[in-house]
Design an enzyme around this catalytic site. Structure first.
Site, short mmCIF file in Angstrom:
data_model
loop_
_atom_site.label_atom_id
_atom_site.label_comp_id
_atom_site.label_asym_id
_atom_site.label_seq_id
_atom_site.Cartn_x
_atom_site.Cartn_y
_atom_site.Cartn_z
N MET A 34 -3.72 -9.29 -1.82
CA MET A 34 -3.72 -10.03 -3.07
C MET A 34 -2.31 -10.26 -3.60
SD MET A 34 -7.02 -8.69 -5.22
CE MET A 34 -6.53 -6.96 -5.22
N LYS A 84 6.17 1.14 6.77
CA LYS A 84 6.87 1.73 5.64
C LYS A 84 7.94 2.75 6.03
CE LYS A 84 3.56 1.11 1.86
NZ LYS A 84 2.83 1.80 0.78
N GLY A 146 -0.84 10.90 1.55
CA GLY A 146 -0.50 9.72 2.34
C GLY A 146 0.38 8.75 1.61
N TYR A 247 -9.28 0.66 -6.52
CA TYR A 247 -9.65 -0.35 -7.53
C TYR A 247 -10.80 -1.24 -7.09
CZ TYR A 247 -6.43 -3.33 -4.83
OH TYR A 247 -5.78 -4.01 -3.83
N GLN A 276 3.18 -1.68 -9.63
CA GLN A 276 4.08 -1.55 -8.48
C GLN A 276 4.59 -2.92 -8.07
OE1 GLN A 276 3.61 -2.56 -5.09
NE2 GLN A 276 1.64 -3.52 -5.50
#
Length: 302
Positions: A34, A84, A146, A247, A276
């Site tokens: 999104m 990441k 995590g 969410y 964020q």
């Protein structure tokens, strides 16, 4: 002259011309994200000449993709799984939080110098701050170790949390949890501990002693939407915060348990996700994301 861009929420107004700044999102898979809708609507709302695009990039193409940020003079990129940690070796600098997390989710390109940041923890802290709740001097019980839990723990410690009681099962994330404890102890004044989640007595006591309980695991998300790590409402007290980073669904099983306990402050992960993104947005543009507008167009149930 402006172009009409049609997103999932209808037409938005923005610029696509010879001066448009490009920002990417590099992950695999990523077409479900999104983030393009959020950022492109925010750019259009503020009249900023930026565009945000998804690129399906895994570790095998990551080196050349990061090089392309410099070559194409992109303003930057978001980075998600599985990149990441891997991306760090290709960057020039890291923020203190990224160094502590050993992870990056945002790259900023300043004239060819690439700096890595992590904004996930900022998202958690700012989501609470937007509700009038400060992290400073709070005792937090946190489940998970995590990609969400690590920056939440690190940023909370950096922002002055008094104590973080971490719980996790002894899975492939346990070593990361141990590293998180060591890093926070070395770099901050926050007291931190790690306990096996199978120790339910310790888990119950920790929650009872905490100002905030945060579940940063995937429990409560499909296909585990009917599950929760806390099923007994008596574990919670009314004055505390219960925060679920999930969410979807909007109301998780954990939130239902907290509601049954009469907890006053119950939140899902929407605020964290927006905040964020807003932190990344500010790093790239220097401007504040219109977060109320983004929440209204993306997350208001019709």
């Amino acid at each position: 002259m402006t172009n009409q861009i049609t997103g999932v929420n209808g037409p938005i107004t923005g610029w696509l011309d010879g001066h448009t700044y490009l920002i990417g999102l590099m992950a695999y898979p990523i077409r479900h994200s999104m983030s393009p809708t959020m950022h492109n609507n925010a750019f259009a709302k503020l009249g900023l000449n930026y565009t945000y695009l998804c690129f399906e990039i895994g570790n095998d193409k990551l080196a050349s993709a990061v090089d392309a940020i410099r070559t194409l003079d992109m303003r930057g990129s978001n980075v998600s799984m599985p990149n990441k940690k891997e991306v760090i070796k290709y960057l020039d600098k890291l923020s203190p939080a990224s160094e502590m997390c050993d992870a990056v989710n945002t790259i900023v390109n300043d004239q060819g110098v690439l700096t890595g940041y992590t904004t996930d923890g900022i998202g958690f802290v700012q989501a609470l701050k937007a509700e009038g709740i400060e992290i400073k001097d709070k005792i937090i019980t946190l489940t998970g170790a995590g990609g969400a839990a690590t920056p939440i723990a690190v940023q909370s410690a950096l922002d002055g949390a008094k104590e973080i009681k971490m719980f996790n099962i002894q899975d492939d994330k346990w070593a990361q949890a141990e590293k998180n404890v060591q890093t926070i102890q070395e770099k901050t004044a926050c007291k931190v501990s790690l306990t096996d989640l199978s120790n339910q007595a310790a888990f119950k006591q920790a929650i009872a002693e905490s100002d905030i309980y945060c579940d940063a695991t995937s429990v409560g998300m499909k296909p585990l939407e009917d599950k929760t790590l806390v099923s007994d409402p008596s574990w919670f007290h009314k004055e505390m915060v219960v925060f679920d980073t999930v969410y979807a669904p909007r109301t998780t099983k954990l939130m239902e348990v907290a509601q049954a306990a009469g907890v006053e402050h119950i939140f899902n992960g929407i605020g964290m996700m927006i905040e964020q993104g807003a932190a990344s947005f500010k790093l790239w543009t220097g401007q504040d994301m219109p977060t109320d507008y983004i929440r209204e167009i993306m997350f208001t149930d019709k």
